[in-house]
Design a protein around this motif. Structure first.
Motif, PDB file in Angstrom:
ATOM      1  N   TYR A 173       0.818  -1.220   0.000  1.00 11.63           N
ATOM      2  CA  TYR A 173       0.000   0.000   0.000  1.00 11.63           C
ATOM      3  C   TYR A 173       0.849   1.268   0.000  1.00 11.63           C
ATOM      4  O   TYR A 173       0.323   2.364   0.107  1.00 11.63           O
ATOM      5  CB  TYR A 173      -0.937  -0.004   1.205  1.00 11.63           C
ATOM      6  CG  TYR A 173      -1.872  -1.193   1.218  1.00 11.63           C
ATOM      7  CD1 TYR A 173      -2.833  -1.357   0.232  1.00 11.63           C
ATOM      8  CD2 TYR A 173      -1.760  -2.180   2.193  1.00 11.63           C
ATOM      9  CE1 TYR A 173      -3.681  -2.455   0.220  1.00 11.63           C
ATOM     10  CE2 TYR A 173      -2.604  -3.281   2.191  1.00 11.63           C
ATOM     11  CZ  TYR A 173      -3.559  -3.417   1.211  1.00 11.63           C
ATOM     12  OH  TYR A 173      -4.383  -4.516   1.205  1.00 11.63           O
ATOM     13  N   GLY A 174       2.143   1.105  -0.100  1.00 14.37           N
ATOM     14  CA  GLY A 174       3.032   2.266  -0.084  1.00 14.37           C
ATOM     15  C   GLY A 174       3.346   2.765  -1.475  1.00 14.37           C
ATOM     16  O   GLY A 174       2.906   2.208  -2.487  1.00 14.37           O
ATOM     17  N   GLU A 175       4.137   3.812  -1.535  1.00 10.83           N
ATOM     18  CA  GLU A 175       4.535   4.372  -2.833  1.00 10.83           C
ATOM     19  C   GLU A 175       5.423   3.384  -3.582  1.00 10.83           C
ATOM     20  O   GLU A 175       5.435   3.347  -4.809  1.00 10.83           O
ATOM     21  CB  GLU A 175       5.270   5.700  -2.618  1.00 10.83           C
ATOM     22  CG  GLU A 175       4.381   6.793  -2.035  1.00 10.83           C
ATOM     23  CD  GLU A 175       5.151   8.075  -1.763  1.00 10.83           C
ATOM     24  OE1 GLU A 175       6.354   8.127  -2.106  1.00 10.83           O
ATOM     25  OE2 GLU A 175       4.556   9.015  -1.212  1.00 10.83           O
ATOM     26  N   VAL A 176       6.202   2.615  -2.818  1.00 15.13           N
ATOM     27  CA  VAL A 176       7.038   1.565  -3.405  1.00 15.13           C
ATOM     28  C   VAL A 176       6.507   0.217  -2.914  1.00 15.13           C
ATOM     29  O   VAL A 176       6.396   0.001  -1.708  1.00 15.13           O
ATOM     30  CB  VAL A 176       8.516   1.736  -2.990  1.00 15.13           C
ATOM     31  CG1 VAL A 176       9.378   0.661  -3.641  1.00 15.13           C
ATOM     32  CG2 VAL A 176       9.013   3.123  -3.366  1.00 15.13           C
ATOM     33  N   ALA A 177       6.187  -0.691  -3.840  1.00 16.12           N
ATOM     34  CA  ALA A 177       5.535  -1.947  -3.470  1.00 16.12           C
ATOM     35  C   ALA A 177       6.470  -2.902  -2.741  1.00 16.12           C
ATOM     36  O   ALA A 177       6.043  -3.708  -1.935  1.00 16.12           O
ATOM     37  CB  ALA A 177       4.975  -2.634  -4.712  1.00 16.12           C
ATOM     38  N   ASN A 178       7.754  -2.826  -3.037  1.00 16.67           N
ATOM     39  CA  ASN A 178       8.743  -3.669  -2.365  1.00 16.67           C
ATOM     40  C   ASN A 178       9.935  -2.797  -1.993  1.00 16.67           C
ATOM     41  O   ASN A 178      10.472  -2.081  -2.844  1.00 16.67           O
ATOM     42  CB  ASN A 178       9.184  -4.818  -3.277  1.00 16.67           C
ATOM     43  CG  ASN A 178      10.007  -5.849  -2.528  1.00 16.67           C
ATOM     44  OD1 ASN A 178      11.197  -5.667  -2.326  1.00 16.67           O
ATOM     45  ND2 ASN A 178       9.383  -6.947  -2.125  1.00 16.67           N
ATOM     46  N   VAL A 179      10.318  -2.840  -0.729  1.00 17.69           N
ATOM     47  CA  VAL A 179      11.347  -1.928  -0.251  1.00 17.69           C
ATOM     48  C   VAL A 179      12.481  -2.706   0.401  1.00 17.69           C
ATOM     49  O   VAL A 179      12.251  -3.696   1.097  1.00 17.69           O
ATOM     50  CB  VAL A 179      10.751  -0.912   0.758  1.00 17.69           C
ATOM     51  CG1 VAL A 179      10.140  -1.613   1.965  1.00 17.69           C
ATOM     52  CG2 VAL A 179      11.783   0.108   1.202  1.00 17.69           C
ATOM     53  N   MET A 180      13.725  -2.266   0.133  1.00 23.61           N
ATOM     54  CA  MET A 180      14.885  -2.859   0.797  1.00 23.61           C
ATOM     55  C   MET A 180      15.311  -1.945   1.935  1.00 23.61           C
ATOM     56  O   MET A 180      15.397  -0.718   1.765  1.00 23.61           O
ATOM     57  CB  MET A 180      16.048  -3.067  -0.170  1.00 23.61           C
ATOM     58  CG  MET A 180      17.308  -3.595   0.527  1.00 23.61           C
ATOM     59  SD  MET A 180      18.675  -3.936  -0.588  1.00 23.61           S
ATOM     60  CE  MET A 180      18.166  -5.514  -1.243  1.00 23.61           C
TER      61      MET A 180
END
Length: 431
Positions: A173-180
């Motif tokens: 649900y964030g601006e980036v779907a997958n975050v490191m």
């Protein structure tokens, strides 16, 4: 002359006698294999936690009790930092830590992540520079279900061996779907680390708290189910329909299900057996010598032994009831104090380093002193006792007033007896 071959057993559960069925498929005891690892899926863990109140309370009680006594931050011999604790309260970190501890025990790992406003560019995929923190806005949690990949520092020649290097999380649900996120950003809680955690192809993170007690939880669940079955069987009803030909005719015309549905309108047919005139119903009663109370005690004893949690807490005793058992109370306090040192101390330390960085006080040296859970619970119990005594006194005063206005001797005598009983109880509470 050659020496005879020595036949070695495959495991301690097997026999080296070739004629023995011990440890084979024909051995009913060995069908429960203690040498086979229990593996719980995330779905099974979720069902235990969300659908079983006992399993959920087990973890929440530990987390809440460990956190509720609070702690002090000691800067020097006689100096304690009250301001940092005020900031801790503003960010509602007690609630976040309870959630972190609960979910970490449930799933095997959980992460606390600070939402930071920086004086310079801050990138979650790179090492967090504490000197760039200008304000901590909030904290959020990442759960095991969010984790897509994790790498550890596996070089034994460097500091931080075994710690998390970086993680990738789903952030749908964030601006980036997958975050490191670099490990320096995360306060991870991994309470039950696996022996293969530092192997490149090993399981990514630790085990659920439920894994080590899963077998006894099954016994508990089956024991409750069996008790229900015994009670259910006690209500068995049966109906006889003429002879077998008549019964066959009825069932051909209506089927068994439809016949039971029809009878449901007349009687509760859930425990109804349908018999022919000459049919008999019988059973083998294996439970005649079973003591359900003893079975319950056995189950809780085993869980207590496996977890180290005293019986009164497992059974949901309140603080007052717990205090009535000195040995149980002592064991519970020792369990929580050990848990604070082994699990909570490092988490608090990492969070405080972030809070000091927010204040621009990098590398602040401090010690953490946990407040006594014994004193906190004793104070709570004293407050409960005081309220109960006040209620009793108000009740007694009301009875005295009623008694003085009564004319019927029998009613007055009954009120006198009740008044004296209450007054004696008050005196006993206050002594």
């Amino acid at each position: 002359m050659s020496k005879p071959k020595i036949k070695k057993r495959n495991s301690f559960a097997r026999s080296d006698n070739p004629n023995s069925s011990k440890g084979t498929i024909y051995d009913p005891v060995a069908s429960q294999r203690p040498v086979v690892e229990t593996k719980l899926s995330q779905k099974e863990i979720d069902i235990l936690f969300y659908d079983n109140k006992f399993c959920r309370r087990l973890l929440e009680d530990i987390a809440r009790t460990a956190v509720k006594s609070g702690f002090r931050v000691k800067l020097s011999e006689n100096t304690y930092d009250e301001d940092i604790l005020k900031r801790w309260g503003e960010l509602e970190l007690d609630d976040y830590i309870v959630e972190l501890l609960t979910m970490g025990q449930k799933d095997g790992i959980s992460f606390l992540f600070p939402v930071i406003q920086g004086s310079g560019e801050l990138t979650t995929g790179e090492e967090l520079e504490l000197n760039k923190i200008s304000k901590i806005l909030d904290f959020n949690l990442f759960y095991s279900r969010d984790l897509t990949n994790m790498s550890r520092k596996l070089d034994k020649m460097k500091t931080g061996y075994g710690y998390i290097k970086n993680c990738s999380f789903n952030n749908m649900y964030g601006e980036v779907a997958n975050v490191m996120i670099d490990g320096s950003w995360l306060i991870e809680y991994e309470p039950f680390k696996r022996p293969d955690r530092f192997i490149s192809n090993g399981v990514q993170y630790g085990d659920s708290y439920y894994k080590s007690i899963y077998d006894i939880l099954l016994v508990k669940d089956n024991g409750i189910w069996s008790a229900g079955q015994m009670a259910y069987a006690m209500l068995l009803k049966y109906i006889k329909i003429g002879d077998q030909n008549k019964l066959d005719s009825v069932l051909r015309e209506m089927t068994l299900d439809k016949f039971k549905a029809k009878k449901e309108m007349e009687i509760n047919s859930s425990t109804l057996s349908i018999l022919g005139k000459d049919d008999e119903i019988g059973s083998v009663n294996f439970g005649s010598g079973m003591n359900l109370k003893e079975l319950k005690e056995y189950i809780y004893d085993e869980i207590s032994i496996a977890t180290g949690i005293p019986l009164s807490k497992l059974k949901g005793a309140a603080a007052g009831a717990l205090a009535s058992s000195t040995e149980d109370t002592k064991r519970w306090y020792e369990y929580i104090e050990g848990y604070q040192m082994d699990h909570l101390d490092e988490i608090i330390r990492k969070v405080l380093n972030l809070l000091y960085a927010e204040k621009g006080k990098l590398n602040t040296k401090f010690e953490i002193e946990f407040n006594s859970i014994r004193k906190v619970e004793a104070k709570e119990q004293a407050e409960i006792d005081k309220i109960e005594a006040e209620v009793l006194k108000m009740t007694a005063d009301t009875l005295v007033a009623l008694n003085n206005n009564m004319t019927d001797d029998s009613i007055k005598q009954a009120l006198d007896t009740l008044k004296n009983t209450l007054l004696n109880k008050i005196k006993g509470e206050q002594s």
